[in-house]
Design a protein around this motif. Sequence first.
Motif, PDB file in Angstrom:
ATOM      1  N   ILE A   1       4.509 -13.603   0.073  1.00 13.50           N
ATOM      2  CA  ILE A   1       4.846 -12.466   0.939  1.00 13.50           C
ATOM      3  C   ILE A   1       5.870 -12.877   1.998  1.00 13.50           C
ATOM      4  O   ILE A   1       6.827 -12.150   2.284  1.00 13.50           O
ATOM      5  CB  ILE A   1       3.574 -11.911   1.591  1.00 13.50           C
TER       6      ILE A   1
ATOM      7  N   GLY B   1      12.071  -0.559   4.633  1.00 10.40           N
ATOM      8  CA  GLY B   1      10.771  -1.077   5.028  1.00 10.40           C
ATOM      9  C   GLY B   1       9.654  -0.587   4.128  1.00 10.40           C
ATOM     10  O   GLY B   1       8.723  -1.338   3.800  1.00 10.40           O
ATOM     11  N   LEU B   2       9.725   0.672   3.713  1.00 12.60           N
ATOM     12  CA  LEU B   2       8.706   1.218   2.807  1.00 12.60           C
ATOM     13  C   LEU B   2       8.759   0.527   1.447  1.00 12.60           C
ATOM     14  O   LEU B   2       7.717   0.290   0.819  1.00 12.60           O
ATOM     15  CB  LEU B   2       8.907   2.726   2.652  1.00 12.60           C
TER      16      LEU B   2
ATOM     17  N   THR C   1       4.883  -5.584  -1.154  1.00 12.37           N
ATOM     18  CA  THR C   1       3.829  -6.423  -0.584  1.00 12.37           C
ATOM     19  C   THR C   1       2.459  -6.023  -1.110  1.00 12.37           C
ATOM     20  O   THR C   1       1.645  -6.890  -1.483  1.00 12.37           O
ATOM     21  CB  THR C   1       3.846  -6.314   0.955  1.00 12.37           C
ATOM     22  N   PHE C   2       2.177  -4.730  -1.177  1.00 15.71           N
ATOM     23  CA  PHE C   2       0.884  -4.271  -1.687  1.00 15.71           C
ATOM     24  C   PHE C   2       0.720  -4.621  -3.163  1.00 15.71           C
ATOM     25  O   PHE C   2      -0.381  -4.964  -3.621  1.00 15.71           O
ATOM     26  CB  PHE C   2       0.738  -2.765  -1.476  1.00 15.71           C
TER      27      PHE C   2
ATOM     28  N   HIS D   1       9.615 -11.252   2.532  1.00 21.38           N
ATOM     29  CA  HIS D   1      10.129 -10.753   3.809  1.00 21.38           C
ATOM     30  C   HIS D   1      11.335 -11.568   4.282  1.00 21.38           C
ATOM     31  O   HIS D   1      12.293 -11.010   4.825  1.00 21.38           O
ATOM     32  CB  HIS D   1       9.026 -10.795   4.865  1.00 21.38           C
TER      33      HIS D   1
ATOM     34  N   TYR E   1       9.759  -2.596   0.956  1.00 18.99           N
ATOM     35  CA  TYR E   1       9.166  -3.922   1.176  1.00 18.99           C
ATOM     36  C   TYR E   1       7.642  -3.833   1.246  1.00 18.99           C
ATOM     37  O   TYR E   1       6.934  -4.690   0.711  1.00 18.99           O
ATOM     38  CB  TYR E   1       9.703  -4.531   2.475  1.00 18.99           C
ATOM     39  N   MET E   2       7.140  -2.800   1.903  1.00 15.76           N
ATOM     40  CA  MET E   2       5.696  -2.636   2.034  1.00 15.76           C
ATOM     41  C   MET E   2       5.059  -2.385   0.673  1.00 15.76           C
ATOM     42  O   MET E   2       3.986  -2.929   0.361  1.00 15.76           O
ATOM     43  CB  MET E   2       5.382  -1.490   2.993  1.00 15.76           C
ATOM     44  N   ALA E   3       5.715  -1.570  -0.171  1.00 19.93           N
ATOM     45  CA  ALA E   3       5.194  -1.304  -1.511  1.00 19.93           C
ATOM     46  C   ALA E   3       5.151  -2.589  -2.332  1.00 19.93           C
ATOM     47  O   ALA E   3       4.157  -2.858  -3.036  1.00 19.93           O
ATOM     48  CB  ALA E   3       6.052  -0.251  -2.208  1.00 19.93           C
TER      49      ALA E   3
END
Length: 225
Positions: free
Chosen positions: A157, A196-197, A203-204, A161, A199-201
Motif C-alpha cells: 500500500i 484519490g478515489l 487500496t481496498f 501511494h 487510489y482508495m479503490a
Amino acid sequence: MDFSLVVESFPIYLDGLWTTAWLVGLALIIGLAVAIPLAIARNSRNYLIMGPSWAFIYFFRGTPLLVQLYLIYYGMDQFFPVKDTLWENAWFCALVAFVLNTSAYTAEIIRGAINGLPSGEVEAAKAYGMSPWKTYQRIVLPSALRRALPAYSNEVIFMLHGSAVAGIVTIMDLTGAARLVNSRYYAPFESFLTAGLFYMALTFIILACFKQAEKKFLAYLKPLS
C-alpha cells in the motif's frame, strides 16, 4: 463542483490507472525477488556479505523515494550518456527507483520474519538431516514469507501511494492524469479527488486480496478451538 469534466476525462484516468497498476505491480514483483537474497545476506555472520546489504537497506530506507527518483532520473546523465538508452525513458527510471526502494523495505520485513521463526522449526529440520540450504528452501523461507504477509501488505500500500511521485517525471499515472485534467479545466478539487478515489479503490482491493491470502496461508497459526 462540476464532475461532468471528470466524466469527459474518464479515459485519461483509466490510462493513468493502468500505468499505475503495471508500474507498481512490476516493481513489487522485481523488488520481492531482490529482497529475498538481501534479507538472507543481511542475516549473514560474514561482514563481507552482511555489510553491503546493510548499507543498501540503510540508504534506501533512510532517504525519501522522491530524492531517489530525482537522483536516478536527473543524475545518471552525469555518469554515463543516457541518450538512446532505457535510462532516457521516464518509466524505466521510475521502475528502477521503485524497485530499489521497495526491495529495501521488503528485505527488512522478511529479515524480521526469519528472525521471528520459532526455533523448533529450524531444529526439527536439522534433526531431520537437512542441509542449511535445504532448511532455508523448505522451512525458513516458506514459513517466513507466510508470516510476513501482514507487514508486507502495508509495504504494498505504501508503494502504491508512493508511486504518485512518478507523475513528477512526466509519467502519466493517476496523479499525472489528475494534473492534466486540472491544467485543462482548472478544477483541482474534482481532478485530484477523482484520483484519490481511484487510489482508495486500489487500496481496498489490495487489502481484500491480502486478507484472503492471510486466511489461506496463516490458518495453521490459529489456535485450535
